[in-house]
Design a protein around this motif. Structure first.
Motif, PDB file in Angstrom:
ATOM      1  N   ARG A 145       0.827  -1.212   0.000  1.00  0.00           N
ATOM      2  CA  ARG A 145       0.000   0.000   0.000  1.00  0.00           C
ATOM      3  C   ARG A 145       0.855   1.254   0.000  1.00  0.00           C
ATOM      4  O   ARG A 145       0.550   2.231  -0.687  1.00  0.00           O
ATOM      5  N   ARG A 146       1.938   1.227   0.761  1.00  0.00           N
ATOM      6  CA  ARG A 146       2.824   2.395   0.801  1.00  0.00           C
ATOM      7  C   ARG A 146       3.492   2.615  -0.544  1.00  0.00           C
ATOM      8  O   ARG A 146       3.649   3.760  -0.987  1.00  0.00           O
ATOM      9  N   ALA A 147       3.888   1.540  -1.215  1.00  0.00           N
ATOM     10  CA  ALA A 147       4.525   1.659  -2.533  1.00  0.00           C
ATOM     11  C   ALA A 147       3.534   2.214  -3.554  1.00  0.00           C
ATOM     12  O   ALA A 147       3.895   3.066  -4.377  1.00  0.00           O
ATOM     13  N   ILE A 148       2.290   1.764  -3.498  1.00  0.00           N
ATOM     14  CA  ILE A 148       1.267   2.257  -4.424  1.00  0.00           C
ATOM     15  C   ILE A 148       0.994   3.738  -4.164  1.00  0.00           C
ATOM     16  O   ILE A 148       0.883   4.542  -5.094  1.00  0.00           O
ATOM     17  N   ALA A 149       0.906   4.111  -2.890  1.00  0.00           N
ATOM     18  CA  ALA A 149       0.664   5.518  -2.552  1.00  0.00           C
ATOM     19  C   ALA A 149       1.820   6.390  -3.032  1.00  0.00           C
ATOM     20  O   ALA A 149       1.598   7.483  -3.568  1.00  0.00           O
ATOM     21  N   ASP A 171       4.221  10.263  -6.897  1.00  0.00           N
ATOM     22  CA  ASP A 171       5.217  10.532  -7.940  1.00  0.00           C
ATOM     23  C   ASP A 171       4.539  10.882  -9.260  1.00  0.00           C
ATOM     24  O   ASP A 171       4.957  11.807  -9.962  1.00  0.00           O
ATOM     25  N   LEU A 172       3.477  10.168  -9.599  1.00  0.00           N
ATOM     26  CA  LEU A 172       2.756  10.428 -10.843  1.00  0.00           C
ATOM     27  C   LEU A 172       2.117  11.811 -10.831  1.00  0.00           C
ATOM     28  O   LEU A 172       2.209  12.559 -11.807  1.00  0.00           O
ATOM     29  N   ARG A 173       1.488  12.162  -9.713  1.00  0.00           N
ATOM     30  CA  ARG A 173       0.874  13.499  -9.622  1.00  0.00           C
ATOM     31  C   ARG A 173       1.924  14.596  -9.736  1.00  0.00           C
ATOM     32  O   ARG A 173       1.701  15.618 -10.390  1.00  0.00           O
ATOM     33  N   GLU A 174       3.072  14.390  -9.116  1.00  0.00           N
ATOM     34  CA  GLU A 174       4.151  15.379  -9.200  1.00  0.00           C
ATOM     35  C   GLU A 174       4.656  15.502 -10.643  1.00  0.00           C
ATOM     36  O   GLU A 174       4.868  16.605 -11.136  1.00  0.00           O
ATOM     37  N   THR A 175       4.816  14.382 -11.335  1.00  0.00           N
ATOM     38  CA  THR A 175       5.259  14.399 -12.728  1.00  0.00           C
ATOM     39  C   THR A 175       4.244  15.132 -13.603  1.00  0.00           C
ATOM     40  O   THR A 175       4.617  15.944 -14.465  1.00  0.00           O
ATOM     41  N   MET A 176       2.971  14.873 -13.378  1.00  0.00           N
ATOM     42  CA  MET A 176       1.925  15.546 -14.164  1.00  0.00           C
ATOM     43  C   MET A 176       1.906  17.039 -13.876  1.00  0.00           C
ATOM     44  O   MET A 176       1.744  17.856 -14.786  1.00  0.00           O
ATOM     45  N   ARG A 177       2.112  17.412 -12.610  1.00  0.00           N
ATOM     46  CA  ARG A 177       2.121  18.826 -12.242  1.00  0.00           C
ATOM     47  C   ARG A 177       3.297  19.529 -12.914  1.00  0.00           C
ATOM     48  O   ARG A 177       3.148  20.627 -13.466  1.00  0.00           O
ATOM     49  N   ILE A 178       4.462  18.894 -12.921  1.00  0.00           N
ATOM     50  CA  ILE A 178       5.642  19.495 -13.558  1.00  0.00           C
ATOM     51  C   ILE A 178       5.408  19.634 -15.060  1.00  0.00           C
ATOM     52  O   ILE A 178       5.726  20.663 -15.657  1.00  0.00           O
TER      53      ILE A 178
END
Length: 71
Positions: A45-49, A54-61
């Protein structure tokens, strides 16, 4: 409840716990956590979170870069 001499009221013997390696292993497994409380599940669960963060940060950048390129 034990009597004053430390023996069990029900069967009169002293409870010393498991003594053999098999008995100790069985006692250890009795406290085994499974399902959503297991260490493996919590780690997953921690790895998925973290992957989601990471994905949200990449999309924001990427969104910021596209916005800056359009100026």
């Amino acid at each position: 409840m034990a009597m004053k001499n430390g023996r069990c009221r029900v069967h009169g013997s002293v409870c010393a716990g498991p003594r053999t390696p098999e008995g100790k292993a069985r006692a250890q497994r009795s406290n085994w956590k499974h399902c959503r409380r297991s260490a493996q599940y919590i780690a997953m669960r921690r790895a998925i979170a973290q992957a989601g963060r990471d994905l949200r940060e990449t999309m924001r950048i990427g969104e910021l870069e596209r916005r800056d390129a359009g100026r």
